[in-house]
Design an enzyme around this catalytic site. Structure first.
Site, PDB file in Angstrom:
ATOM      1  N   GLY A 111      -8.267   2.041   7.780  1.00  0.00           N
ATOM      2  CA  GLY A 111      -9.375   2.974   7.544  1.00  0.00           C
ATOM      3  C   GLY A 111      -9.270   4.158   8.480  1.00  0.00           C
ATOM      4  O   GLY A 111      -8.541   4.099   9.479  1.00  0.00           O
ATOM      5  N   CYS A 120      -3.832  -2.530  10.353  1.00  0.00           N
ATOM      6  CA  CYS A 120      -4.174  -1.266  10.999  1.00  0.00           C
ATOM      7  C   CYS A 120      -5.608  -1.309  11.528  1.00  0.00           C
ATOM      8  O   CYS A 120      -5.900  -2.060  12.448  1.00  0.00           O
ATOM      9  CB  CYS A 120      -3.917  -0.124  10.003  1.00  0.00           C
ATOM     10  SG  CYS A 120      -3.844   1.482  10.756  1.00  0.00           S
ATOM     11  N   TYR A 121      -6.551  -0.589  10.909  1.00  0.00           N
ATOM     12  CA  TYR A 121      -7.943  -0.633  11.370  1.00  0.00           C
ATOM     13  C   TYR A 121      -8.455  -2.076  11.371  1.00  0.00           C
ATOM     14  O   TYR A 121      -9.187  -2.495  12.279  1.00  0.00           O
ATOM     15  CB  TYR A 121      -8.806   0.238  10.449  1.00  0.00           C
ATOM     16  CG  TYR A 121     -10.276   0.286  10.816  1.00  0.00           C
ATOM     17  CD1 TYR A 121     -10.744   1.167  11.781  1.00  0.00           C
ATOM     18  CD2 TYR A 121     -11.195  -0.554  10.185  1.00  0.00           C
ATOM     19  CE1 TYR A 121     -12.086   1.207  12.116  1.00  0.00           C
ATOM     20  CE2 TYR A 121     -12.540  -0.515  10.515  1.00  0.00           C
ATOM     21  CZ  TYR A 121     -12.979   0.368  11.479  1.00  0.00           C
ATOM     22  OH  TYR A 121     -14.303   0.412  11.807  1.00  0.00           O
ATOM     23  N   GLU A 167       2.159  -3.439   3.025  1.00  0.00           N
ATOM     24  CA  GLU A 167       1.986  -3.170   1.594  1.00  0.00           C
ATOM     25  C   GLU A 167       2.810  -1.973   1.105  1.00  0.00           C
ATOM     26  O   GLU A 167       3.044  -1.813  -0.096  1.00  0.00           O
ATOM     27  CB  GLU A 167       0.493  -2.944   1.274  1.00  0.00           C
ATOM     28  CG  GLU A 167      -0.133  -1.651   1.805  1.00  0.00           C
ATOM     29  CD  GLU A 167      -0.569  -1.723   3.266  1.00  0.00           C
ATOM     30  OE1 GLU A 167      -0.113  -2.628   3.992  1.00  0.00           O
ATOM     31  OE2 GLU A 167      -1.357  -0.862   3.697  1.00  0.00           O
ATOM     32  N   ASP A 201      -3.078   1.289 -22.711  1.00  0.00           N
ATOM     33  CA  ASP A 201      -4.255   0.439 -22.520  1.00  0.00           C
ATOM     34  C   ASP A 201      -4.885   0.012 -23.841  1.00  0.00           C
ATOM     35  O   ASP A 201      -5.136  -1.173 -24.071  1.00  0.00           O
ATOM     36  CB  ASP A 201      -5.299   1.150 -21.641  1.00  0.00           C
ATOM     37  CG  ASP A 201      -4.733   1.531 -20.284  1.00  0.00           C
ATOM     38  OD1 ASP A 201      -3.693   0.955 -19.917  1.00  0.00           O
ATOM     39  OD2 ASP A 201      -5.303   2.395 -19.608  1.00  0.00           O
ATOM     40  N   LYS A 259      -2.658  -1.122 -13.710  1.00  0.00           N
ATOM     41  CA  LYS A 259      -1.823  -0.585 -14.793  1.00  0.00           C
ATOM     42  C   LYS A 259      -0.509  -1.361 -14.951  1.00  0.00           C
ATOM     43  O   LYS A 259      -0.094  -1.660 -16.072  1.00  0.00           O
ATOM     44  CB  LYS A 259      -1.517   0.886 -14.488  1.00  0.00           C
ATOM     45  CG  LYS A 259      -0.938   1.642 -15.627  1.00  0.00           C
ATOM     46  CD  LYS A 259      -2.020   2.191 -16.501  1.00  0.00           C
ATOM     47  CE  LYS A 259      -1.492   2.921 -17.693  1.00  0.00           C
ATOM     48  NZ  LYS A 259      -2.589   3.467 -18.490  1.00  0.00           N
TER      49      LYS A 259
END
Ligand code: XMP
Length: 519
Positions: free
Chosen positions: A59, A86-87, A177, A233, A375
Site C-alpha cells: 500500500g 511490503c506494507y 506476485e 465474456d 479475464k
C-alpha cells in the site's frame, strides 16, 4: 458457487497496492480460490468465510502515518496463516514490536535477495542462495520483531523477508506476485499449499461444473435472456448457459453497424451453428448511423450508442415470451471496481458502456456467472467449454465499436475504409504471429487528408493510424515496439489496397497520458 471449489480460500486484504488484483490472480494460478476484501475486514468475517490463509497487500502509506489504513489487529494474533507483502509486512513488524523506518533511498525495480534458510523458501531448488526480486517501497523493516527469524536480505533492505513458523506469520518486502521476481509463483504456492494446507480444487473443469450446477439451481426450468456481442465474456456466458439450460437460453445480437469486417457473419457461424444457440439477430446499422449523424463529440457518441442499444434491445425483448432472468458477462475486476473495495473514486475518463442501464430498464433478476472470475480464467473456461481459439484469445473490443475509432462524425463510408485497414493490420499481425504478443491492436480512421503520390498520380486522401498496446490491466499501457519492416509492410498494403488512404502513422504514445482508444 459449489462448496468444495471455494471451501479452501485465501483472502487478500487490500491496502491500496497497485498489485492487489495480481496477487489474487497468482493465488488462483496455484489452484486455490482467492477473494479480495477491504483492509479493515474483521477477523470475525474472515473466520466466517473459513479462510485458509490471508495475504496483506502492499500500500502507498507509511505504517506510522495518520493516514495509515486500519486493519483488525486481532487477525495477527489469530492462528490463521498470514503473509504480509511490503506494507503488509511492515504492519506485521509494527504489530509484533519490531521497527519500520523510512528509507532515504526508495528501492524500486530489480534487487538481489540473499536467502537464509526459511521454511517458506523450502520448495526452491536446494542450491538457491540468491533470487532476483522486484522491490517497490520507501519504508522498510529496520528491527526484527520478537520471535521472528530473518530469512532474506537485500542491499537496501537488511530485513527483506522474515517468518515466525510457530505463529504461521510471514513477511516479504519484495513482491512475489510480480513476474520479475524469479520463483515468485513457487514461493506463493509454498504459502498456499504447504503453509495454509490447501489442496487446489480451483481448476477450469471444476469451475465449469460448479458454475453449470449453480445456474441450473438458480434458473430451474425458466428462461434466460442474454445479449451477445461476439466478445470473449458474453460468448463464455452463452456457452455456460447453453450447457446448463439448453433451449431455455434466448440470445439477442444487435448488429450496430460498428463491428469489424466479417464480424457479424462470424458470430452467426460460431455461436448459432457451433453452439446451436437461439439467436435473435437485429440488423440495426441504419438506426445507429442515423442517430450518430452530425455528432462529433466522443462522449455524446458513446451516449447515443448506449441509448440506441437499449432501445433496440428492449424492442427485441418484447418479441420474446416468458423471460425470467437477464444474464450478463460481468467479470470479477468489474465487481472490484464498483464494489468500493478500492479506495477513493476514479475520475471518469470515458463513460464505458457494455449493456449499461439494461437491468434497471428490464427489471429482471440478474445472472452473472463470471462475476468471480478474472479475464484469464474466463479464457481458460472458454477453452474448457470448447469455444474456438480465435474467439477466446481475441483482443478486447469496446462496446461503441468502430465509432470511437472513427474520429469525429461517423459515416458508412468512413467505417468501410476503417474496416478494410483494420482487417489488413489484423491479417498481418496474425501472419507474423504477433497478434497474441500484443494486448490490443487496431486501426483508427483520422478525418484529415494528406498528400501522397501513387504511381505518378497525386492523391489527397485520408490518414489511418495504427495502434498496438501492451498492458496487463488496461489502466496503463505502452505502445508495442513493432518492428519497422513489419509496420512498413502494413502501411504499404493499406495505401495500395485502399484508394481513399494516402498515409499511415503508428501511435507510440503511452497510457497515461494518452488512452488506448483515440476517443
Ligand atoms: P482506454 O481508451 O480508456 O481503454 O485507455 C481501456 C480499455 O477499455 C476499452 N474501452 C471501452 N470498452 N466501452 C467499452 O466497452 C467503451 O466505451 C470503451 N472505451 C474504451 C478499450 O478498448 C481498452 O481495452
Amino acid at each position: 458457487m459449489e462448496k468444495a471449489l471455494t471451501s479452501e480460500k485465501i483472502i487478500i486484504l487490500d491496502f491500496g497496492s497497485q498489485y492487489t488484483q495480481l496477487i489474487a490472480r497468482r493465488i488462483r494460478e496455484t489452484g486455490v480460490y482467492s477473494e479480495i476484501l477491504r483492509h479493515e475486514t474483521s477477523l470475525k468475517k474472515i473466520k466466517e468465510l473459513k479462510a485458509s490463509g490471508v495475504i496483506m497487500s502492499g500500500g502507498p502509506e507509511s505504517v506510522y502515518s495518520k493516514k495509515a489504513l486500519k486493519f483488525d489487529s486481532k487477525l495477527l494474533d489469530s492462528e490463521i496463516p498470514i503473509l504480509g507483502i511490503c506494507y503488509g509486512m511492515q504492519c506485521m513488524a509494527k504489530h509484533f514490536k519490531g521497527k519500520v523506518s523510512s528509507s532515504n533511498k526508495r528501492e524500486f525495480g530489480n534487487a538481489t535477495l540473499k536467502i537464509n534458510k526459511g521454511s517458506i523458501f523450502a520448495s526452491l531448488p536446494p542450491k538457491t542462495k540468491e533470487l532476483n526480486v522486484w522491490m517497490s517501497h520507501g519504508d522498510k523493516v529496520s528491527k526484527l520483531p520478537k520471535g521472528f527469524k530473518k530469512i532474506g536480505s537485500s542491499n537496501n533492505s537488511p530485513i527483506a523477508a522474515f517468518e515466525n513458523t510457530k505463529l504461521k506469520k510471514y513477511g516479504f518486502q519484495f513482491h512475489p506476485e510480480v513476474t520479475h521476481t524469479h520463483q515468485g509463483q513457487k514461493i506463493l504456492k509454498a504459502f498456499v499449499r504447504d503453509i495454509c494446507g490447501c489442496k487446489g480444487y480451483w481448476r477450469p473443469k471444476n469451475i465449469v461444473n460448479s458454475l453449470v450446477e449453480d445456474i441450473k439451481k438458480q434458473v430451474g426450468s425458466k428462461k434466460v435472456l442474454l445479449g451477445i456481442s461476439g466478445g470473449v465474456d458474453s460468448s463464455v456466458v452463452a456457452a455456460l448457459l447453453s450447457k446448463a439450460i439448453g433451449k431455455n437460453l434466448e440470445c439477442i445480437f444487435v448488429d450496430n453497424g460498428l463491428l469489424r469486417k466479417g464480424e457479424s457473419k462470424q458470430v452467426k457461424k460460431d455461436l448459432k451453428r457451433g453452439l446451436k444457440l437461439n439467436i435473435n439477430f437485429s440488423d440495426s446499422e441504419k438506426l445507429f448511423l442515423k442517430n450518430l449523424k452530425g455528432e462529433y463529440d466522443p462522449e455524446k457518441k458513446r451516449k447515443i450508442i448506449g441509448k440506441t442499444f437499449i432501445d433496440v434491445f428492449i424492442k427485441e425483448t418484447k418479441k420474446l415470451k416468458n423471460i425470467s432472468f437477464l444474464a450478463q458477462g460481468t467479470i470479477y475486476p468489474d465487481v472490484i471496481e464498483s464494489s468500493g473495495i478500492k479506495n477513493g473514486k476514479a475520475h471518469v475518463i470515458k463513460s464505458h458502456h457494455n449493456v449499461g442501464g439494461l437491468p434497471s430498464y428490464l427489471k429482471l433478476p440478474l445472472i452473472e456467472p463470471l462475476n468471480s472470475l478474472f479475464k484469464d480464467e474466463v479464457r481458460k473456461i472458454g477453452k474448457e467449454l470448447g469455444l474456438p481459439d480465435y474467439l477466446i484469445k481475441r483482443h478486447p473490443f469496446p462496446g461503441p465499436g468502430l465509432a470511437v475509432r472513427t474520429l469525429g462524425e461517423v459515416t458508412k463510408k468512413k467505417l468501410e475504409i476503417l474496416r478494410e485497414a483494420d482487417s489488413i493490420f489484423m491479417e498481418e499481425l496474425n501472419r507474423h504471429k504477433l497478434y497474441d504478443k500484443v494486448s490490443q491492436a487496431f486501426a483508427v480512421f483520422l478525418p484529415i487528408q494528406s498528400v501522397g503520390v501513387v504511381g505518378d498520380a497525386r492523391r489527397y486522401e485520408y490518414v489511418i493510424a495504427l495502434r498496438a498496446a501492451e498492458t496487463t490491466d488496461f489502466m496503463t499501457a505502452k505502445a508495442a515496439k513493432l518492428n519497422h519492416i513489419f509496420l512498413n509492410l502494413v502501411s504499404d498494403r493499406i495505401i495500395n489496397e485502399i484508394s481513399e488512404v494516402s498515409r499511415v502513422v503508428y501511435d507510440i504514445s503511452s497510457k497515461p497520458p494518452a488512452t488506448i482508444e483515440w476517443e
